[in-house]
Design a protein around this motif. Structure first.
Motif, PDB file in Angstrom:
ATOM      1  N   ALA A  40       0.437  -2.163  -3.411  1.00 57.16           N
ATOM      2  CA  ALA A  40       1.516  -3.098  -3.081  1.00 57.16           C
ATOM      3  C   ALA A  40       1.708  -3.212  -1.572  1.00 57.16           C
ATOM      4  O   ALA A  40       2.080  -4.277  -1.073  1.00 57.16           O
ATOM      5  N   THR A  43      -0.636  -5.937   0.606  1.00 59.71           N
ATOM      6  CA  THR A  43      -0.570  -7.362   0.288  1.00 59.71           C
ATOM      7  C   THR A  43      -0.812  -8.270   1.491  1.00 59.71           C
ATOM      8  O   THR A  43      -1.072  -9.447   1.312  1.00 59.71           O
ATOM      9  N   GLU A  44      -0.758  -7.720   2.715  1.00 61.58           N
ATOM     10  CA  GLU A  44      -1.007  -8.556   3.885  1.00 61.58           C
ATOM     11  C   GLU A  44      -2.478  -8.967   3.977  1.00 61.58           C
ATOM     12  O   GLU A  44      -2.808  -9.937   4.628  1.00 61.58           O
ATOM     13  N   ARG A  46      -5.558  -9.700   1.335  1.00 58.06           N
ATOM     14  CA  ARG A  46      -6.051  -9.809  -0.045  1.00 58.06           C
ATOM     15  C   ARG A  46      -7.358  -9.047  -0.223  1.00 58.06           C
ATOM     16  O   ARG A  46      -7.576  -8.380  -1.236  1.00 58.06           O
ATOM     17  N   HIS A  49      -6.633  -5.312  -0.383  1.00 60.94           N
ATOM     18  CA  HIS A  49      -5.941  -5.056  -1.654  1.00 60.94           C
ATOM     19  C   HIS A  49      -6.944  -4.996  -2.805  1.00 60.94           C
ATOM     20  O   HIS A  49      -6.961  -4.046  -3.584  1.00 60.94           O
ATOM     21  N   ASP A  50      -7.792  -6.006  -2.894  1.00 55.31           N
ATOM     22  CA  ASP A  50      -8.761  -6.074  -3.985  1.00 55.31           C
ATOM     23  C   ASP A  50      -9.799  -4.958  -3.877  1.00 55.31           C
ATOM     24  O   ASP A  50     -10.205  -4.385  -4.884  1.00 55.31           O
TER      25      ASP A  50
END
Length: 80
Positions: A40, A43-44, A46, A49-50
């Protein structure tokens, strides 16, 4: 046992891009609470995050594959 897993990150990105509801359901199913909070916070970016989620998935899938059948039946990704 020995467990090996490879993950194609664009496939994870495609899965996570479907719907926000799917993303939440998938990540809650595979991520420990500390990992969920870390994801979380990413999130800045993608891509980061992935990649984080893909790494968690791959590590836990390899762990699952290293277990014998009796232990696989009680394995929960979010507990690891």
């Amino acid at each position: 046992g020995l467990g090996i897993d490879l993950v194609f990150v664009p496939r994870i990105t495609a899965l996570l891009s479907r719907k926000p509801v799917y993303l939440a359901k998938f990540t809650r199913r595979i991520l420990h609470e500390a990992e969920y909070n870390r994801a979380a916070s990413l999130t800045e970016s993608r891509e980061r995050h992935d990649l984080f989620i893909a790494r968690c998935w791959s590590i836990k899938e390899a762990l699952f594959k290293s277990l014998d059948k009796s232990r696989q039946s009680c394995f929960q990704m979010r507990d690891w």
